[in-house]
Motif scaffolding. Structure first.
Motif, PDB file in Angstrom:
ATOM      1  N   THR A 261      37.657  37.657  39.142  1.00 20.64           N
ATOM      2  CA  THR A 261      37.798  36.569  38.184  1.00 20.64           C
ATOM      3  C   THR A 261      39.129  36.739  37.475  1.00 20.64           C
ATOM      4  O   THR A 261      39.409  37.796  36.907  1.00 20.64           O
ATOM      5  N   ASP A 262      39.972  35.691  37.547  1.00 23.49           N
ATOM      6  CA  ASP A 262      41.286  35.694  36.910  1.00 23.49           C
ATOM      7  C   ASP A 262      41.575  34.272  36.465  1.00 23.49           C
ATOM      8  O   ASP A 262      41.325  33.322  37.217  1.00 23.49           O
ATOM      9  N   GLU A 263      42.084  34.123  35.254  1.00 21.22           N
ATOM     10  CA  GLU A 263      42.397  32.810  34.676  1.00 21.22           C
ATOM     11  C   GLU A 263      41.216  31.845  34.787  1.00 21.22           C
ATOM     12  O   GLU A 263      41.371  30.673  35.074  1.00 21.22           O
TER      13      GLU A 263
ATOM     14  N   TRP B 161      43.862  34.337  47.117  1.00 18.94           N
ATOM     15  CA  TRP B 161      44.340  34.447  45.735  1.00 18.94           C
ATOM     16  C   TRP B 161      45.531  35.408  45.654  1.00 18.94           C
ATOM     17  O   TRP B 161      46.534  35.112  45.004  1.00 18.94           O
TER      18      TRP B 161
ATOM     19  N   ALA C  23      48.299  34.799  42.698  1.00 17.58           N
ATOM     20  CA  ALA C  23      48.644  36.130  42.196  1.00 17.58           C
ATOM     21  C   ALA C  23      50.055  36.555  42.593  1.00 17.58           C
ATOM     22  O   ALA C  23      50.593  37.502  42.030  1.00 17.58           O
TER      23      ALA C  23
ATOM     24  N   LEU D  81      46.745  42.399  28.991  1.00 20.50           N
ATOM     25  CA  LEU D  81      45.555  42.100  29.787  1.00 20.50           C
ATOM     26  C   LEU D  81      44.610  43.284  29.846  1.00 20.50           C
ATOM     27  O   LEU D  81      44.988  44.430  29.592  1.00 20.50           O
TER      28      LEU D  81
ATOM     29  N   TRP E 172      41.731  44.786  32.672  1.00 17.86           N
ATOM     30  CA  TRP E 172      41.160  44.744  34.013  1.00 17.86           C
ATOM     31  C   TRP E 172      39.845  45.507  33.955  1.00 17.86           C
ATOM     32  O   TRP E 172      39.838  46.707  33.704  1.00 17.86           O
TER      33      TRP E 172
ATOM     34  N   GLU F 264      37.409  41.783  36.875  1.00 20.64           N
ATOM     35  CA  GLU F 264      37.617  40.704  35.905  1.00 20.64           C
ATOM     36  C   GLU F 264      38.929  40.990  35.176  1.00 20.64           C
ATOM     37  O   GLU F 264      39.106  42.064  34.615  1.00 20.64           O
ATOM     38  N   ILE F 265      39.836  40.009  35.210  1.00 17.71           N
ATOM     39  CA  ILE F 265      41.129  40.124  34.535  1.00 17.71           C
ATOM     40  C   ILE F 265      41.157  39.104  33.411  1.00 17.71           C
ATOM     41  O   ILE F 265      40.940  37.914  33.659  1.00 17.71           O
TER      42      ILE F 265
END
Length: 110
Positions: free
Chosen positions: A35-37, A50, A55, A92, A94, A107-108
């Motif tokens: 999960t990112d953004e 991604w 990315a 961020l 992680w 998850e980011i």
């Protein structure tokens, strides 16, 4: 900073630093989720897309600032991205959920 990271997490960041999507994806389980953004990618094909797409859109460096084990199989890493993306810097987190020596979930988030 020299952090005491589990091997798979250290390999993830090293492969990311080299911009090597094949080495990054090798760190994940076949059914992993990232999960990112606000978007979740599930499975190797979506995660690889991604890595090669959104990315890889910007050039950046990551400075790792801290790491802590937050559960039996969970590691939280904090760091700062600096690069040519809008805003230029981002702090961020992680959150890695591990399955043995592979990543089951990442998850980011800010």
């Amino acid at each position: 900073m020299n952090l005491d990271l589990p091997g798979v997490v250290a390999r993830y960041f090293e492969a990311d630093r080299r911009r090597d999507p094949d080495a990054v994806i090798a760190q994940f389980t076949d059914d992993a989720a990232v999960t990112d953004e606000g978007q979740t990618r599930r499975g190797a094909a979506e995660i690889l897309a991604w890595l090669r797409g959104p990315a890889s859109q910007y050039q950046y460096t990551i400075t790792l600032l801290g790491a802590e084990t937050t559960g039996a199989d969970t590691v939280l890493v904090t760091g700062r991205l600096e690069g040519n993306f809008p805003g230029g810097t981002a702090d961020l987190k992680w959150r890695f959920t591990l399955a043995g020596d592979r990543i089951r979930q990442l998850e980011i988030a800010p």
